[in-house]
Design an enzyme around this catalytic site. Sequence first.
Site, PDB file in Angstrom:
ATOM      1  N   LEU A   1       0.642  -1.405   0.212  1.00 51.88           N
ATOM      2  CA  LEU A   1      -0.142  -0.175   0.353  1.00 51.88           C
ATOM      3  C   LEU A   1       0.662   1.007  -0.176  1.00 51.88           C
ATOM      4  O   LEU A   1       1.024   2.062   0.997  1.00 51.88           O
ATOM      5  CB  LEU A   1      -1.332  -0.106   1.214  1.00 51.88           C
ATOM      6  CG  LEU A   1      -2.607  -0.753   0.914  1.00 51.88           C
ATOM      7  CD1 LEU A   1      -2.135  -2.471   1.013  1.00 51.88           C
ATOM      8  CD2 LEU A   1      -3.156  -0.243   2.299  1.00 51.88           C
TER       9      LEU A   1
ATOM     10  N   GLU B   1       0.739   4.221  -2.923  1.00 52.45           N
ATOM     11  CA  GLU B   1       0.769   4.656  -4.231  1.00 52.45           C
ATOM     12  C   GLU B   1       1.886   5.385  -4.519  1.00 52.45           C
ATOM     13  O   GLU B   1       2.240   5.364  -5.766  1.00 52.45           O
ATOM     14  CB  GLU B   1      -0.478   5.698  -3.800  1.00 52.45           C
ATOM     15  CG  GLU B   1      -1.982   4.476  -3.609  1.00 52.45           C
ATOM     16  CD  GLU B   1      -2.369   3.955  -2.493  1.00 52.45           C
ATOM     17  OE1 GLU B   1      -2.540   3.183  -2.098  1.00 52.45           O
ATOM     18  OE2 GLU B   1      -1.513   3.937  -1.486  1.00 52.45           O
TER      19      GLU B   1
ATOM     20  N   GLN C   1      -6.461   1.562  -6.668  1.00 49.27           N
ATOM     21  CA  GLN C   1      -7.243   0.331  -6.414  1.00 49.27           C
ATOM     22  C   GLN C   1      -8.829   1.275  -6.292  1.00 49.27           C
ATOM     23  O   GLN C   1      -9.828   0.418  -6.360  1.00 49.27           O
ATOM     24  CB  GLN C   1      -7.920  -0.145  -4.698  1.00 49.27           C
ATOM     25  CG  GLN C   1      -8.740  -1.230  -4.397  1.00 49.27           C
ATOM     26  CD  GLN C   1      -7.870  -1.744  -2.976  1.00 49.27           C
ATOM     27  OE1 GLN C   1      -8.213  -1.463  -1.775  1.00 49.27           O
ATOM     28  NE2 GLN C   1      -6.818  -2.883  -2.970  1.00 49.27           N
ATOM     29  N   PHE C   2      -9.494   2.632  -5.421  1.00 46.10           N
ATOM     30  CA  PHE C   2     -10.324   3.497  -6.293  1.00 46.10           C
ATOM     31  C   PHE C   2      -9.669   4.691  -6.620  1.00 46.10           C
ATOM     32  O   PHE C   2      -8.086   4.791  -5.449  1.00 46.10           O
ATOM     33  CB  PHE C   2     -10.783   3.259  -4.318  1.00 46.10           C
ATOM     34  CG  PHE C   2     -12.030   1.682  -4.384  1.00 46.10           C
ATOM     35  CD1 PHE C   2     -13.197   2.027  -4.390  1.00 46.10           C
ATOM     36  CD2 PHE C   2     -11.751   1.342  -3.702  1.00 46.10           C
ATOM     37  CE1 PHE C   2     -14.162   1.282  -4.405  1.00 46.10           C
ATOM     38  CE2 PHE C   2     -11.305   0.296  -2.856  1.00 46.10           C
ATOM     39  CZ  PHE C   2     -13.947  -0.025  -3.399  1.00 46.10           C
ATOM     40  N   ALA C   3     -10.662   6.081  -6.622  1.00 47.73           N
ATOM     41  CA  ALA C   3      -9.887   6.598  -7.523  1.00 47.73           C
ATOM     42  C   ALA C   3      -9.900   8.101  -6.261  1.00 47.73           C
ATOM     43  O   ALA C   3      -8.324   7.998  -6.353  1.00 47.73           O
ATOM     44  CB  ALA C   3     -10.884   7.186  -8.525  1.00 47.73           C
ATOM     45  N   ASP C   4      -9.933   7.704  -5.629  1.00 52.12           N
ATOM     46  CA  ASP C   4     -10.007   8.266  -3.748  1.00 52.12           C
ATOM     47  C   ASP C   4      -8.761   7.702  -3.206  1.00 52.12           C
ATOM     48  O   ASP C   4      -8.697   8.887  -2.557  1.00 52.12           O
ATOM     49  CB  ASP C   4     -11.196   8.267  -3.003  1.00 52.12           C
ATOM     50  CG  ASP C   4     -13.064   7.477  -3.843  1.00 52.12           C
ATOM     51  OD1 ASP C   4     -12.951   8.362  -2.766  1.00 52.12           O
ATOM     52  OD2 ASP C   4     -12.969   6.554  -4.333  1.00 52.12           O
ATOM     53  N   PHE C   5      -8.335   7.024  -3.895  1.00 53.97           N
ATOM     54  CA  PHE C   5      -6.596   6.618  -3.134  1.00 53.97           C
ATOM     55  C   PHE C   5      -5.978   7.316  -3.852  1.00 53.97           C
ATOM     56  O   PHE C   5      -4.500   7.251  -3.561  1.00 53.97           O
ATOM     57  CB  PHE C   5      -6.758   5.425  -2.893  1.00 53.97           C
ATOM     58  CG  PHE C   5      -7.646   5.026  -2.178  1.00 53.97           C
ATOM     59  CD1 PHE C   5      -8.421   5.401  -1.288  1.00 53.97           C
ATOM     60  CD2 PHE C   5      -7.947   2.956  -2.324  1.00 53.97           C
ATOM     61  CE1 PHE C   5      -9.190   4.581  -0.328  1.00 53.97           C
ATOM     62  CE2 PHE C   5      -8.590   2.442  -1.148  1.00 53.97           C
ATOM     63  CZ  PHE C   5      -8.870   2.719  -0.417  1.00 53.97           C
TER      64      PHE C   5
ATOM     65  N   HIS D   1     -14.593   6.544  -0.807  1.00 50.82           N
ATOM     66  CA  HIS D   1     -14.749   5.145  -1.939  1.00 50.82           C
ATOM     67  C   HIS D   1     -15.398   5.465  -3.653  1.00 50.82           C
ATOM     68  O   HIS D   1     -15.677   4.393  -4.296  1.00 50.82           O
ATOM     69  CB  HIS D   1     -15.301   3.988  -1.741  1.00 50.82           C
ATOM     70  CG  HIS D   1     -14.578   3.160  -0.753  1.00 50.82           C
ATOM     71  ND1 HIS D   1     -14.574   3.854   0.018  1.00 50.82           N
ATOM     72  CD2 HIS D   1     -13.918   2.344  -1.148  1.00 50.82           C
ATOM     73  CE1 HIS D   1     -13.207   2.792   1.336  1.00 50.82           C
ATOM     74  NE2 HIS D   1     -12.920   2.350   0.003  1.00 50.82           N
TER      75      HIS D   1
END
Length: 674
Positions: free
Chosen positions: A412, A414, A436-440, A481
């Site tokens: 994890l 990014e 994994q999600f655009a938020d991240f 998310h």
Amino acid sequence: MTFDRRDYSNDVLKQLYRELLRPRLIEEKMLILLRQGRVSKWFSGIGQEAVSVGSTLALNSEEYILPLHRNLGVFTSRGVPLGQLFAQWQGKKTGFTKGRDRSFHFGSHAHHIVGMISHLGPQLAVADGIALADLLDEKPRVTLTYSGDGGASEGDFHEALNVAAVWQLPVIFLVENNGYGLSTPSSEQFRVKSFIDKGPAYGIEAVQVDGNNVLEVYHLIKTLAEDLRQRPRPVLVEALTFRMRGHEEASGTKYVPAELLQEWAQKDPVEAYEKWVLAEGIVSETARIQLRESIKQEIEDALQEADAAPLPLPDPAEELADMYAPLATDNEHLADNNAQTPNAEHDASSSEDQAPTLRFIDAISAGLRQSMERYPELVLMGQDIAEYGGVFKITEGFVQEFGKGRVRNTPLCESAIVGAGLGLSIRGKKAMVEMQFADFVTCGFNQIVNNLAKSYYRWGQNADVVVRLPTGAGTAAGPFHSQSTEAWFTHVPGLKVVYPSNPHDAKGLLCAAFEDPNPVLYFEHKLLYRGLSGPVPAAYYTTPIGQAALVTEGHELSVITYGLGVHWAKAACDELGIMADILDLRTLLPWDTEAVARTTRKTGRVLILHEDTLTGGLGGEIAAWLAEHCFSSLDAPVRRVASLDTAVPFAPILEASFLPQQRLREQLRALRAY
């Protein structure tokens, strides 16, 4: 200071002396030029030269080094032309960045150097990517990257070391511990006694060296590099040293105790080594004088060259062109595009009539698979994308097809993974990073907007990286998310941003993103994954980046939208009986101004729709552009419909109110009636 020559020849010891002396004499000259206003800023490395010189000479010339502010010795030891180097510092056209960046904020492939950016930490992850490329190509090489003790407090330091440890990458992380982060002493930066205490926590070796002893630095790095080429793994090296001047010249050294400066002055790396080679008879006094005069003349000649070089002349066309690496125009790719790409109006071709029907998610998987087949240098990276196939199962089965070397589960981390993508590009590979999600993506934001986006403009290094971002609301996933994050990036020159609305474009835009040598952010709406199917040609094809598509035609008004908004607009216009042009932007950066102008001139009434929140969304930019360029064609004020200016709520009833569908119908009625 004790020097152990071991079995090194006099030629090696003389080379160390010559390369140690050169940056010191350059610095002394630069400090004079700084006072004269002939260079604008200077980060002095006086007192730290032994680290740069010793470590650089210890590596092979084809091995990459990623230096920092105070590593002039890296550039000089690698033979970077001084005339071009001085032109860089003067902001001249002939500098490495054409006057676009300063000091050591550049790279040189010819010398296997990748310069820093001001944020200090990101280059550590780039080193990971370079080393990964070497590992995949089975090249016995190491990569060397520097960090200061202050910069090692950044999260990028942790992420880069962690990724290197997990993947066993042959990277030497060299921390120059000079006791201060600008004016903040180590006691206020970290609580560990020394950096070598951190190595075991990451599961990597850590060693300490006297950073003012050039012979010890050279021997240690040379020994480590020889070992790492045979047994790839990362190593953390702490070089104890001291800078004798301020962080940069304007800051001074008043915060440093006088006795500390005196203590380190006795350990001056140039003076100490010079005394030793003279005492040992390795260099004669005559040779010492001649060498100094020779280097000083070399400096003067290079300064004359730099002084004579032209200043950059503002040329907006050139500046804009240099934000993006040019696309390949080989015949093979052109043939693919001509045969398979739908035109700007998105007409269905006869071949598409025979195309199999795929779900949106399967079209993405197909495009990804065919791109992996087409580009053996393409590496996929992301959390859980290997055996698990990703949280949405887009890469399911890819490990069996392409192997774990090219389909890589990541920690994890990014920021480190995006940075590694740039490192892979430097070695000529392509990279895909799945958020994994655009938020991240926030965790990798700095790497995207400051490293990937600006790299080509600054020194001609393209970032051949595609970042995939599962995005959007409608699944009751709450505020972390469900966010629409695309507008964060449409403001950043150097990036390209695409957002397909249907399976055909989902595959075509993804394939085009991999063909494009620039960083491309690929947004894919989660609600469309298994909720939308359509014809998708089985053969490889691309959908042009930068071209909008007219989805439906009408004369009453125009709806300009993208992603899920296309389907909202079609449903609302059908329900209300509105004959509308619905323009699917498909690409948000650069967006298709010609298509927008064309539909505006046709209908005279424009509504801009997106799922992103209203304030700061892309719709505001398009509306402003229309007011400036198409005002005379408008028969009504441009209207914007978007989500509420709140975070995305969790409860379905609240989320439905947040999203713009109901407001869309109201605004469509009002626009038609205006």
